[in-house]
Design a protein around this motif. Structure first.
Motif, PDB file in Angstrom:
ATOM      1  N   GLU A 119     -19.352  40.156 -40.357  1.00 46.25           N
ATOM      2  CA  GLU A 119     -18.331  39.464 -41.137  1.00 46.25           C
ATOM      3  C   GLU A 119     -18.752  39.380 -42.602  1.00 46.25           C
ATOM      4  O   GLU A 119     -17.919  39.454 -43.509  1.00 46.25           O
ATOM      5  CB  GLU A 119     -18.117  38.048 -40.584  1.00 46.25           C
ATOM      6  CG  GLU A 119     -17.451  38.046 -39.223  1.00 46.25           C
ATOM      7  CD  GLU A 119     -17.257  36.639 -38.689  1.00 46.25           C
ATOM      8  OE1 GLU A 119     -16.898  35.748 -39.467  1.00 46.25           O
ATOM      9  OE2 GLU A 119     -17.465  36.434 -37.479  1.00 46.25           O
ATOM     10  N   ASP A 121     -20.603  41.591 -44.124  1.00 48.68           N
ATOM     11  CA  ASP A 121     -20.342  42.918 -44.667  1.00 48.68           C
ATOM     12  C   ASP A 121     -18.869  43.051 -45.040  1.00 48.68           C
ATOM     13  O   ASP A 121     -18.519  43.599 -46.088  1.00 48.68           O
ATOM     14  CB  ASP A 121     -20.696  43.996 -43.635  1.00 48.68           C
ATOM     15  CG  ASP A 121     -22.197  44.164 -43.501  1.00 48.68           C
ATOM     16  OD1 ASP A 121     -22.921  43.613 -44.364  1.00 48.68           O
ATOM     17  OD2 ASP A 121     -22.655  44.826 -42.557  1.00 48.68           O
ATOM     18  N   ALA A 122     -18.013  42.558 -44.155  1.00 45.39           N
ATOM     19  CA  ALA A 122     -16.578  42.650 -44.425  1.00 45.39           C
ATOM     20  C   ALA A 122     -16.243  41.918 -45.715  1.00 45.39           C
ATOM     21  O   ALA A 122     -15.475  42.434 -46.545  1.00 45.39           O
ATOM     22  CB  ALA A 122     -15.789  42.063 -43.257  1.00 45.39           C
ATOM     23  N   LEU A 123     -16.838  40.734 -45.903  1.00 44.23           N
ATOM     24  CA  LEU A 123     -16.583  39.988 -47.141  1.00 44.23           C
ATOM     25  C   LEU A 123     -17.036  40.791 -48.349  1.00 44.23           C
ATOM     26  O   LEU A 123     -16.318  40.878 -49.361  1.00 44.23           O
ATOM     27  CB  LEU A 123     -17.340  38.652 -47.117  1.00 44.23           C
ATOM     28  CG  LEU A 123     -16.753  37.539 -46.275  1.00 44.23           C
ATOM     29  CD1 LEU A 123     -17.665  36.322 -46.337  1.00 44.23           C
ATOM     30  CD2 LEU A 123     -15.359  37.172 -46.787  1.00 44.23           C
ATOM     31  N   VAL A 124     -18.233  41.380 -48.226  1.00 44.02           N
ATOM     32  CA  VAL A 124     -18.758  42.141 -49.353  1.00 44.02           C
ATOM     33  C   VAL A 124     -17.822  43.289 -49.693  1.00 44.02           C
ATOM     34  O   VAL A 124     -17.495  43.524 -50.861  1.00 44.02           O
ATOM     35  CB  VAL A 124     -20.182  42.659 -49.024  1.00 44.02           C
ATOM     36  CG1 VAL A 124     -20.654  43.631 -50.095  1.00 44.02           C
ATOM     37  CG2 VAL A 124     -21.145  41.490 -48.903  1.00 44.02           C
ATOM     38  N   THR A 125     -17.350  43.992 -48.667  1.00 46.31           N
ATOM     39  CA  THR A 125     -16.452  45.119 -48.959  1.00 46.31           C
ATOM     40  C   THR A 125     -15.122  44.643 -49.530  1.00 46.31           C
ATOM     41  O   THR A 125     -14.448  45.383 -50.222  1.00 46.31           O
ATOM     42  CB  THR A 125     -16.160  45.958 -47.691  1.00 46.31           C
ATOM     43  OG1 THR A 125     -15.489  45.104 -46.751  1.00 46.31           O
ATOM     44  CG2 THR A 125     -17.429  46.486 -47.093  1.00 46.31           C
ATOM     45  N   MET A 126     -14.765  43.419 -49.252  1.00 45.34           N
ATOM     46  CA  MET A 126     -13.522  42.883 -49.829  1.00 45.34           C
ATOM     47  C   MET A 126     -13.767  42.340 -51.223  1.00 45.34           C
ATOM     48  O   MET A 126     -12.883  41.703 -51.800  1.00 45.34           O
ATOM     49  CB  MET A 126     -12.991  41.738 -48.963  1.00 45.34           C
ATOM     50  CG  MET A 126     -12.423  42.174 -47.649  1.00 45.34           C
ATOM     51  SD  MET A 126     -11.970  40.680 -46.754  1.00 45.34           S
ATOM     52  CE  MET A 126     -10.955  41.377 -45.504  1.00 45.34           C
ATOM     53  N   ASN A 127     -15.000  42.525 -51.684  1.00 48.49           N
ATOM     54  CA  ASN A 127     -15.365  42.020 -53.011  1.00 48.49           C
ATOM     55  C   ASN A 127     -15.230  40.496 -53.098  1.00 48.49           C
ATOM     56  O   ASN A 127     -14.824  39.949 -54.114  1.00 48.49           O
ATOM     57  CB  ASN A 127     -14.516  42.709 -54.087  1.00 48.49           C
ATOM     58  CG  ASN A 127     -15.167  42.602 -55.448  1.00 48.49           C
ATOM     59  OD1 ASN A 127     -16.365  42.352 -55.545  1.00 48.49           O
ATOM     60  ND2 ASN A 127     -14.372  42.758 -56.491  1.00 48.49           N
ATOM     61  N   ILE A 128     -15.516  39.838 -51.986  1.00 44.90           N
ATOM     62  CA  ILE A 128     -15.568  38.379 -51.967  1.00 44.90           C
ATOM     63  C   ILE A 128     -17.029  38.020 -51.726  1.00 44.90           C
ATOM     64  O   ILE A 128     -17.500  38.125 -50.608  1.00 44.90           O
ATOM     65  CB  ILE A 128     -14.704  37.795 -50.834  1.00 44.90           C
ATOM     66  CG1 ILE A 128     -13.273  38.301 -50.933  1.00 44.90           C
ATOM     67  CG2 ILE A 128     -14.751  36.269 -50.870  1.00 44.90           C
ATOM     68  CD1 ILE A 128     -12.430  37.963 -49.723  1.00 44.90           C
ATOM     69  N   ARG A 132     -20.130  32.913 -53.004  1.00 44.01           N
ATOM     70  CA  ARG A 132     -19.025  32.136 -53.547  1.00 44.01           C
ATOM     71  C   ARG A 132     -18.304  31.336 -52.476  1.00 44.01           C
ATOM     72  O   ARG A 132     -18.085  30.134 -52.640  1.00 44.01           O
ATOM     73  CB  ARG A 132     -18.027  33.069 -54.245  1.00 44.01           C
ATOM     74  CG  ARG A 132     -16.961  32.308 -54.973  1.00 44.01           C
ATOM     75  CD  ARG A 132     -16.089  33.228 -55.790  1.00 44.01           C
ATOM     76  NE  ARG A 132     -14.988  33.746 -54.999  1.00 44.01           N
ATOM     77  CZ  ARG A 132     -14.302  34.854 -55.313  1.00 44.01           C
ATOM     78  NH1 ARG A 132     -14.630  35.551 -56.381  1.00 44.01           N
ATOM     79  NH2 ARG A 132     -13.312  35.261 -54.570  1.00 44.01           N
ATOM     80  N   ILE A 133     -17.949  31.986 -51.377  1.00 37.96           N
ATOM     81  CA  ILE A 133     -17.121  31.227 -50.430  1.00 37.96           C
ATOM     82  C   ILE A 133     -17.928  30.623 -49.276  1.00 37.96           C
ATOM     83  O   ILE A 133     -17.453  29.716 -48.614  1.00 37.96           O
ATOM     84  CB  ILE A 133     -15.940  32.051 -49.878  1.00 37.96           C
ATOM     85  CG1 ILE A 133     -16.431  33.095 -48.888  1.00 37.96           C
ATOM     86  CG2 ILE A 133     -15.150  32.680 -50.990  1.00 37.96           C
ATOM     87  CD1 ILE A 133     -15.280  33.563 -48.027  1.00 37.96           C
TER      88      ILE A 133
END
Ligand SMILES: Nc1ncnc2c1ncn2[C@@H]1O[C@H](COP(=O)(O)OP(=O)(O)OP(=O)(O)O)[C@@H](O)[C@H]1O
Ligand SMILES: [Mg+2]
Lengths: 250, 331, 268
Positions: A119, A121-128, A132-133
């Motif tokens: 998950e 990794d998914a955030l990183v790829t979404m540029n989030i 931060r979150i």
């Protein structure tokens, strides 16, 4: 050698995470939902156990003090002893330890599983950025909630002590005398001191637990290992920091 | 749970924290009543502030009227700034002194009532002060008294208890009774053994005892032993009387008997005396038995002779020594 | 299945230039285990490149390099003119990946999973988000699952949610890791159609890792086959139908021989 390197790596990555999280402070107003959610988890739901524990710690303090002081007639100082030890030392340390056990472990478990199940990794790829979150709202929430928990711990502990002082036969000190003694040797500075300590502990515990969670590698098995490590590191840090923060605040 | 509810709870929780912090602040800063912006301050100069520290109370005739706001050195004296509640006025001729509330460093500034018609002290004015003896001075004084008392009582104690080299009266007696108890016990049982035999008229001795003349002699001897013991008792009672007087605080010595070592010395002496006399009276120990046990009417002749000899010396060596010799001769 | 003519454009409101991917001599080892060995190929803007290969050959690892989640041990990966490992790349190029295992946010509902990207980057109002998410869910037949949590979904549904989440991001570069495994044949065909649609209508550059021969043969512009960390085949689907390399033939058209099973061959 390997151990030293991994400790250094841990220290370094923790600082980096802090800097990253700090660089997103501006996004906090937009994350208020997340912030309140974390406040709720960190503060509100931790309150009962903090209250129960500090009540009994205060009681035991009064009991022990009464037991050892009755022999040289210093019973009237029980209030001062319970008040000072609760506010300056036991309140903050206990809140921090509960935080490490209850909140820190949960944070590490959650972030570690997010990492293991990609998950993060998914955030990183979404540029989030996870800092931060996932990290920032928790740090902010802990800063807001820990002083509240600590002051409640102090007061509940004091009252626990007062009840024991009144109702235990060999102590039998009226609450009025107890609180007079408590106030005589205490300044608000002592309480403030404790709150600052608690704040430091809570912040460090949360940060370290976040970092260990986010740096978990491998499979689900590693989640458990990460939680254990996070709690152990937190406890060590609390006690080591305790010394230095106390020294600095003196 | 929905978000709004969660947010409300967190908000309330946070407010609770703030409120508690504020309450704590108010409670620990002495409350609004004596806080910095209320009341007025006066200066009290002392030679030494002793254990006085900031935050200690200021009381007038025992009523809290303010706190010590600050302590400082001003030239050749120490000054305490006293913050007085605005509802209290202090007459100009009132006097402040530093008073110990407890042995472990709790002090307050006590101010007397002054006179009713004196004008009140103005804010910032200086109040008259006086020096009170502090606890250290009192302690030193007490220590000196104790030493003197020890000197005075030492001699008395020695005569009763003996000094290092020569055991005193009581010690001799005491030792006699306690140290030799096994020996005495066996002797006694031997004696008893013999007396049973004698009673039954066995052996030559038995016959001897059944002779009425001899019997009278025995009774007389034992009677003398008894009267010696009574004298011993009365002496002990005298000693007790003196000690009791001292203890109850009569006489010049009595007033000073607060010194620990001397007091315990005395107490030990008294206890010894008492033990000895008790033992004698109750018939405990060999001597007691000797004195009280009617079975001794049937004691063997040789023993009686020795006792007889001892009683002869009673006149010059005093009753107690005589008792000692009687006892000694038994072993 | 709603065709392109029936469906309004759910993704890109504006045209975005297609990006290319260039992989040059990419090597990767974990410890001393070499997973990728000097892999070189490129994906043209707006092209569908299908990467095939046996299990464990390093396909997923390669995709992670393209999206910047892994650091190469050697060689480099470029997306458009940016280095894939640089953080700014993700800001310059909108990329999305459909992870093999879905990687859905377990603490969020399906709807919030899809909405997260839009919300965090403030790309639409709540109304706009509802519309976009609703359409993506509709395309993947997930309308009923919007308020469910990932743990309440079947494996195939999770995969579709993962694809929907990638679609909502309106990416310029879209990477799929086995998008059709775990799906029934009809849903597999639907996914293939969607991939093709995105390429044809919106010039999304697409890199698909898949074992699905039908998908490769039908929608791929080019196909690569990765075996033991090396690229052993690079060509068009037409080349694949009559492979010259026996390894490729054996991989693509394996014989099922019950008399002489493979595990027994391995033993000898
Ligand atoms: N983080 C890692 N650490 C160590 N080894 C890894 C790691 N990730 C992958 N590997 C190894 O790299 C090899 C390739 O893995 P990869 O996931 O790319 O295979 P794949 O081609 O995607 O297979 P499949 O078709 O089954 O998904 C495997 O042997 C795996 O063990
Ligand atoms: Mg894979």
């Amino acid at each position: 050698m390997k151990q030293i390197l991994s400790v250094l790596e841990g220290v370094g990555s923790t600082w980096l995470l802090l800097l990253r999280a700090a660089s997103y402070v501006g996004t906090l107003p937009r994350q208020r939902t997340r912030f309140f959610e974390q406040c709720y988890l960190i503060g509100y739901t931790t309150l009962p156990i903090v209250a129960i524990l500090s009540f009994f710690i205060g009681s035991v303090l009064a009991l022990q003090a009464g037991y050892s002081m009755q022999n040289f007639g210093a019973k009237q100082f029980i209030g001062s002893l319970v008040g000072l030890s609760m506010a300056r030392e036991l309140g903050p340390v206990m809140v921090a330890i509960l935080l490490a056990g209850r909140v820190g472990s949960a944070i590490t478990a959650e972030l570690a599983s997010m990492k293991v199940y990609q998950e993060v990794d998914a955030l990183v790829t979404m540029n989030i950025p996870p800092a931060r979150i996932l990290v920032l709202p928790r740090l902010a929430a802990v800063l807001a909630m820990v002083p509240v928990l600590a002051i409640i711990a102090d007061l509940v502990g004091w009252f626990g002590g007062a009840i024991v002082a009144k109702y235990v036969a060999f102590i039998s000190i009226e609450p009025e005398a107890y609180f007079t003694a408590l106030r005589r040797f205490m300044k608000f500075k002592d309480v403030m001191n404790g709150l600052i300590k608690a704040e430091c502990f809570g912040f460090v515990v949360t940060l370290v637990c976040c970092n260990i969670g986010l740096n978990t590698r491998g499979g689900p098995r590693e989640i458990g290992a990460a939680v254990t490590r996070a709690v152990v590191v937190s406890l060590i840090l609390i006690l080591v920091l305790d010394y230095f923060v106390t020294k600095v605040l003196m | 749970m929905n978000n709004a509810q969660q947010t409300i709870r967190v908000g309330l929780f946070f407010l609770l924290g703030l409120a508690l912090t504020w309450v704590t602040y108010e409670a620990l800063s002495g409350g609004g009543f004596f806080s910095k912006n209320k009341g007025y301050s006066i200066v009290a100069g002392f030679e030494s502030l002793k254990e006085l520290k900031e935050g200690d109370e200021v009381r007038m005739a025992g009523v809290k009227i303010g706190v010590v706001e600050k302590t400082r050195l001003a030239g050749r004296r120490a000054e305490a700034i006293l913050r007085i509640g605005k509802d209290f006025s202090i007459p100009r001729d009132a006097t402040a002194s530093i008073i110990m509330a407890g042995i472990i460093g709790t002090n307050y500034v006590g101010i007397d009532l002054g006179s009713a018609d004196a004008p009140p002290l103005a804010p910032g004015a200086e109040i008259r002060t006086k020096v009170t003896p502090d606890i250290n001075a009192i302690m030193t004084e007490l220590g000196n008294l104790g030493q003197r008392l020890e000197g005075a009582l030492g001699a008395f104690g020695n005569s009763m208890n003996g000094d290092g080299k020569n055991p005193g009266l009581f010690q001799k007696l005491d030792r006699l009774v306690t140290e030799n108890s096994t020996k005495v016990d066996t002797t006694l049982s031997n004696l008893q053994d013999i007396t049973t035999k004698l009673n039954r008229g066995e052996g030559t001795l038995g016959k001897l005892i059944n002779d009425p003349a001899l019997h009278d002699e025995l009774v007389a001897t034992v009677g003398e032993i008894r009267s010696a013991a009574t004298e011993a008792k009365s002496f002990v009672a005298d000693a007790q009387g003196i000690l009791a007087q001292v203890k109850s605080g009569k006489g010049p010595l009595g007033t000073l008997v607060y010194d620990e070592t001397t007091a315990s010395d005395l107490r030990a002496t008294v206890t010894n005396l008492r033990q000895v006399s008790d033992k004698l009276a109750k018939g405990e120990g060999t001597l007691g038995k000797l004195i009280n046990d009617d079975g001794l009417f049937n004691t063997a002749q040789s023993t009686l002779r020795k006792a007889d000899r001892a009683l002869d010396g009673l006149g010059d060596s005093g009753p107690l020594t005589a008792v000692g010799i009687v006892a000694n001769s038994l072993f | 299945m709603p065709g392109p003519s029936q469906t309004r454009n759910p993704f890109t409101e504006h045209e975005t230039p297609a990006v290319s991917v260039a992989i040059e001599g990419l090597s990767k080892s974990f410890g001393n285990r070499v997973v990728l060995d000097q892999v070189t190929f490129s994906v043209q803007p707006g092209e569908i490149f299908v990467l095939m290969g046996p299990s464990g050959s390093g396909k997923s690892v390669l995709l992670k390099h393209v999206i910047g989640l892994e650091q190469p041990s050697g060689g480099r990966v470029q997306v458009d003119q940016y280095d894939a490992t640089a953080e700014e790349t993700r800001e310059k190029v909108r990329m999305a990946i459909v992870f093999q295992a879905g990687a859905l946010f377990n603490s969020l509902t399906v709807y919030d999973n899809l909405a997260l990207y839009l919300r965090e980057h403030d790309l639409a109002s709540e109304d706009g988000i509802r519309e976009k998410v609703g359409r993506a869910l509709q395309i993947l037949s997930l309308e009923g699952a919007a308020e469910k949590y990932p743990s309440e979904l079947s494996g195939g549904m999770k995969k579709r949610v993962a694809i929907a989440r990638a679609l909502v991001m309106e990416p310029q570069l879209l990477l799929y890791d086995e998008p059709t495994s775990e799906l029934d044949p009809v849903m597999s065909a639907t996914i293939s159609e969607i991939i093709a649609l995105l390429k044809n209508e919106y010039h999304v550059t697409t890199l698909v890792v898949s074992h699905d021969r039908d998908l490769a043969l039908n929608i791929a512009d080019r196909v690569g086959i990765l075996m033991d960390g090396r690229l052993i085949f690079l060509g068009t689907p037409a080349d694949l139908r009559e492979p010259k390399d026996p390894r490729v033939a054996a991989f693509l058209y394996p014989q099922i021989d019950l008399q002489n099973p493979r595990y027994k061959q391995l033993e000898t």
